[in-house]
Design a protein around this motif. Structure first.
Motif, PDB file in Angstrom:
ATOM      1  N   UNK A 131      73.724 -85.927  -6.202  1.00  0.00           N
ATOM      2  CA  UNK A 131      74.817 -86.270  -5.280  1.00  0.00           C
ATOM      3  C   UNK A 131      75.433 -84.979  -4.748  1.00  0.00           C
ATOM      4  N   UNK A 132      75.664 -84.029  -5.664  1.00  0.00           N
ATOM      5  CA  UNK A 132      76.293 -82.771  -5.252  1.00  0.00           C
ATOM      6  C   UNK A 132      75.474 -82.060  -4.186  1.00  0.00           C
ATOM      7  N   UNK A 133      74.160 -82.018  -4.387  1.00  0.00           N
ATOM      8  CA  UNK A 133      73.362 -81.283  -3.401  1.00  0.00           C
ATOM      9  C   UNK A 133      73.239 -82.053  -2.092  1.00  0.00           C
ATOM     10  N   UNK A 134      73.266 -83.401  -2.145  1.00  0.00           N
ATOM     11  CA  UNK A 134      73.214 -84.175  -0.893  1.00  0.00           C
ATOM     12  C   UNK A 134      74.455 -83.924  -0.050  1.00  0.00           C
ATOM     13  N   UNK A 135      75.635 -83.958  -0.690  1.00  0.00           N
ATOM     14  CA  UNK A 135      76.862 -83.919   0.111  1.00  0.00           C
ATOM     15  C   UNK A 135      77.423 -82.514   0.277  1.00  0.00           C
ATOM     16  N   UNK A 136      76.897 -81.567  -0.512  1.00  0.00           N
ATOM     17  CA  UNK A 136      77.557 -80.264  -0.512  1.00  0.00           C
ATOM     18  C   UNK A 136      76.577 -79.099  -0.379  1.00  0.00           C
ATOM     19  N   UNK A 137      75.823 -78.802  -1.459  1.00  0.00           N
ATOM     20  CA  UNK A 137      75.134 -77.508  -1.490  1.00  0.00           C
ATOM     21  C   UNK A 137      73.989 -77.376  -0.485  1.00  0.00           C
ATOM     22  N   UNK A 138      73.383 -78.498  -0.053  1.00  0.00           N
ATOM     23  CA  UNK A 138      72.247 -78.362   0.876  1.00  0.00           C
ATOM     24  C   UNK A 138      72.720 -78.100   2.305  1.00  0.00           C
ATOM     25  N   UNK A 139      74.007 -78.307   2.546  1.00  0.00           N
ATOM     26  CA  UNK A 139      74.554 -78.155   3.896  1.00  0.00           C
ATOM     27  C   UNK A 139      75.489 -76.946   3.930  1.00  0.00           C
ATOM     28  N   UNK A 140      75.391 -76.151   4.967  1.00  0.00           N
ATOM     29  CA  UNK A 140      76.369 -75.066   5.104  1.00  0.00           C
ATOM     30  C   UNK A 140      75.767 -73.691   4.975  1.00  0.00           C
ATOM     31  N   UNK A 141      74.521 -73.616   4.441  1.00  0.00           N
ATOM     32  CA  UNK A 141      73.798 -72.352   4.512  1.00  0.00           C
ATOM     33  C   UNK A 141      74.116 -71.320   3.448  1.00  0.00           C
ATOM     34  N   UNK A 142      74.910 -71.690   2.429  1.00  0.00           N
ATOM     35  CA  UNK A 142      75.140 -70.690   1.370  1.00  0.00           C
ATOM     36  C   UNK A 142      74.023 -70.781   0.346  1.00  0.00           C
ATOM     37  N   UNK A 143      73.464 -69.618  -0.031  1.00  0.00           N
ATOM     38  CA  UNK A 143      72.467 -69.580  -1.102  1.00  0.00           C
ATOM     39  C   UNK A 143      72.890 -68.474  -2.061  1.00  0.00           C
ATOM     40  N   UNK A 144      72.509 -68.586  -3.323  1.00  0.00           N
ATOM     41  CA  UNK A 144      72.946 -67.549  -4.263  1.00  0.00           C
ATOM     42  C   UNK A 144      72.274 -67.706  -5.612  1.00  0.00           C
ATOM     43  N   UNK A 145      72.343 -66.633  -6.398  1.00  0.00           N
ATOM     44  CA  UNK A 145      72.026 -66.713  -7.828  1.00  0.00           C
ATOM     45  C   UNK A 145      73.209 -66.114  -8.607  1.00  0.00           C
ATOM     46  N   UNK A 146      73.202 -66.386  -9.914  1.00  0.00           N
ATOM     47  CA  UNK A 146      74.301 -65.924 -10.767  1.00  0.00           C
ATOM     48  C   UNK A 146      73.982 -64.538 -11.344  1.00  0.00           C
ATOM     49  N   UNK A 147      75.030 -63.791 -11.652  1.00  0.00           N
ATOM     50  CA  UNK A 147      74.895 -62.555 -12.442  1.00  0.00           C
ATOM     51  C   UNK A 147      75.570 -62.811 -13.789  1.00  0.00           C
ATOM     52  N   UNK A 148      75.357 -61.896 -14.765  1.00  0.00           N
ATOM     53  CA  UNK A 148      76.033 -62.083 -16.057  1.00  0.00           C
ATOM     54  C   UNK A 148      77.543 -62.106 -15.853  1.00  0.00           C
ATOM     55  N   UNK A 149      78.028 -61.399 -14.837  1.00  0.00           N
ATOM     56  CA  UNK A 149      79.474 -61.315 -14.600  1.00  0.00           C
ATOM     57  C   UNK A 149      80.045 -62.589 -13.978  1.00  0.00           C
ATOM     58  N   UNK A 150      79.217 -63.473 -13.469  1.00  0.00           N
ATOM     59  CA  UNK A 150      79.773 -64.688 -12.872  1.00  0.00           C
ATOM     60  C   UNK A 150      78.776 -65.410 -11.992  1.00  0.00           C
ATOM     61  N   UNK A 151      79.194 -66.603 -11.557  1.00  0.00           N
ATOM     62  CA  UNK A 151      78.310 -67.462 -10.762  1.00  0.00           C
ATOM     63  C   UNK A 151      78.260 -67.024  -9.293  1.00  0.00           C
TER      64      UNK A 151
END
Ligand code: NAD
Length: 352
Positions: A131-151
């Protein structure tokens, strides 16, 4: 087959419809004439839906390479990112290829970031499965990975060529994860869509209509502020305190549940401060309860405020809080970091 098309920007569409996964190859082919598609999934999603996606891509004439990584947030790191890039390089993925990210927000972020940076950027299509990826993360163009210091500390803005959203894929989601994503739907409604809030009567909602509506809300906000310097911060409603609560719980409280608590605390505090009515705060809290989401916690307001002070979105001594003025109408309110304690105290039922 019913299919709702939401134009996410001038560059791409989000298609929402039951059964669309079986048609994914044709849809991808319509937006990119690539010889090779790299289908990226986590281990859980690959086992459930990978074959359907691969068969559809092959039927549309793509040569398909499959890349599978271990499911879970722990995989959203630089080591998995580099492994994926090495796989691309070893297998002849080139500028004419397309990455198809089939999965939740972790897959979308990881594969999206790999596609955004490999050979300085190749095409990506998102097929969200939570649900989260349908309504949020797949839209808007932000991509990322986490570091030990944070998400999400390393990433790129990279718009997909298309987003294919098939609500049938949500049938295999564990209920807990399904409900977690619903917190984001309630968030959109409270930010700017009172009608949507009224329409949400529980987890058994009309998935196509509601997902399409949320995508349109996110599209509108992102169009006004693609690079997150203004209105896009509205999407953080409940997140400043939510992230703090997630962190205090050592991530035992899931993201959606922590955001639900964060939104409830903000709504109660705003009612206490006379910014919104008690009735509107209660309406939000009632909706969250209808979905079985939590609306309070036992952490001390001072601890929540201290954890929130480390928020990566803090600028100097200022944190921008998203405050509800009414159900369906939130605004941005930059406050000094110290003020967060007052909100947390009021929202958790204590005295300022
Ligand atoms: N890029 C953005 O704008 C953005 C916005 C919000 C969140 N995010 C990111 O999204 C991530 C969280 O996304 P998520 O909640 O989708 O997590 P996720 O991708 O880890 O998926 C959650 C779990 O559900 C499983 N799963 C996924 N789809 C399934 C299905 N259809 N059936 C059965 N199991 C399934 C996955 O294997 C995983 O174990 C976080 O890393 C967060 O930072 C990104």
């Amino acid at each position: 087959m019913k299919c709702i098309t939401v134009s996410a920007s001038s560059a791409y569409d989000v298609l929402v419809g039951r059964g669309l996964l079986r048609d994914a190859g044709r849809i991808v082919r319509a937006v990119i004439n690539a010889p090779l598609a790299v289908l990226v999934s986590d281990s859980t999603v690959d086992a459930l839906w990978g074959n359907t996606a691969a068969e559809s891509l092959e039927a549309a004439g793509f040569r398909v390479l499959r890349y599978v990584f271990p499911a879970g947030e722990a995989s959203k790191n630089t080591a998995e990112y580099v492994k994926m890039l090495e796989f691309f390089a070893e297998n002849g993925v080139d500028r004419s290829s397309v990455v198809v990210a089939l999965g939740g927000g972790v897959t979308g972020d990881l594969a999206g970031f790999a596609a955004a940076t490999y050979l300085r950027g190749i095409a990506v299509v998102q097929i969200p499965t939570t649900v989260l990826s349908c309504v949020d993360s797949s839209v808007g163009g932000k991509t990322a990975v986490d570091l030990s210091a944070g998400k999400n500390l390393v990433g790129a803005f990279c718009q997909p060529r298309a987003v294919i959203c098939d609500p049938d894929l949500l049938d295999t989601l564990p209920e807990e994860i399904f409900i977690d994503g619903c917190a984001e739907i309630i968030k959109y409604a409270m930010i700017c869509d009172r009608e949507l809030l009224d329409a949400l009567s529980g987890p058994d909602f009309d998935r196509e209509e509601i997902i399409a509506r949320c995508v349109a809300i996110k599209r509108d906000i992102v169009c006004r502020d693609e690079f997150d310097n203004g209105d896009r911060q509205l999407l953080n409603f409940g997140h400043t305190l939510g992230h703090a609560i997630e962190k205090l719980s050592d991530y035992k409280i899931s993201h959606g549940r922590a955001v639900a608590i964060g939104m409830s605390v903000m709504a109660r505090a705003c009612a206490g401060l006379g910014i919104c009515s008690i009735r509107d705060a209660d309406l939000l809290i009632g909706k969250l309860e209808t979905f079985g989401l939590p609306t309070g916690c036992d952490y001390a307001p001072e601890d929540i405020a201290a954890a929130a002070a480390g928020d990566k979105k803090r600028r100097g001594n200022t944190v921008t809080l998203v405050v509800p003025k009414a159900a369906g109408n939130c605004i941005l309110n930059p406050v000094p970091v110290e003020k967060v304690t007052e909100y947390a105290r009021l929202g958790l039922g204590g005295r300022v």
